[in-house]
Design a protein around this motif. Structure first.
Motif: not given
Length: 209
Positions: A82-85, A114-117, A208-209
């Motif tokens: 998955e996308r790294h959040f 969006p930022g926040a890594g 999608p999280v």
């Protein structure tokens, strides 16, 4: 004609709670295992030649249900994660909104960075698109089932189709244990055949999280 079936994993407790998973290795819950067992015979009916899965447990265990029906082995590929959040992983979405209001607003608006890594949509699409193509190449002219994650599935599909992220925002996310089917031919390249196909056993979170 090559057929690529992009299958989202089954439900997890973090899905049910609205907690951001990203690349955290969260297992399926009872509902997720039920969803995988229910979907597996339908996918087996497509007569897959190869099964490839993200190396995270929720994807591997979902793919294992299909492997049990077909007798095929499950290959894993870390690029299918998955996308790294970033700093949101492990937080409830409500907590992410409270702690990172600006980044959360940008994410909700579809900002690709969006930022926040959080991994950018461009990087996510390239990573998944390459993994999808490599999986498809394992059975050119056949059928490949790739088990992955909600956000990852959407961006990887968009990459193969050549669709901008703004177009992909108009395409709904896959429900748990639902799938998208792409086909590839010499004349048309990759094209979309079906999206968000699957049986609904009980309500499942599509975020999608």
């Amino acid at each position: 004609m090559t057929r690529l079936v992009v299958w989202r994993h089954g439900n997890t407790d973090w899905n049910a709670a609205g907690r951001v998973q990203g690349q955290t290795d969260v297992p399926l819950n009872d509902l997720g295992r039920e969803q995988a067992r229910t979907a597996a015979p339908l996918l087996a009916g497509l007569r897959p030649d190869v099964i490839v899965a993200s190396d995270l447990r929720r994807a591997v265990d979902t793919a294992a249900a299909l492997a049990e029906v077909t007798g095929l082995p499950v290959r894993t590929d870390a690029r299918l994660r998955e996308r790294h959040f970033g700093q949101w992983q492990g937080l409830l979405l409500t907590e992410a909104a409270e702690r990172f209001p600006d980044e959360y607003a940008r994410w909700r608006a579809g900002d690709p960075d969006p930022g926040a890594g959080i991994e950018t949509l461009e990087d996510l699409g390239k990573r998944l698109g390459a993994a999808f193509q490599d999986a498809a190449d394992l059975a050119a002219g056949g059928t490949v089932v790739v088990t992955t994650h909600g956000g990852a599935a959407r961006q990887g599909v968009g990459y193969l189709l050549g669709w901008d992220h703004r177009v992909m925002r108009t395409v709904g996310s896959l429900g748990n244990c639902h799938w998208t089917e792409l086909r590839h031919g010499d004349a048309r390249g990759w094209h979309l055949r079906t999206h968000n196909v699957g049986l609904i056993t009980r309500p499942a979170l599509a975020e999608p999280v």
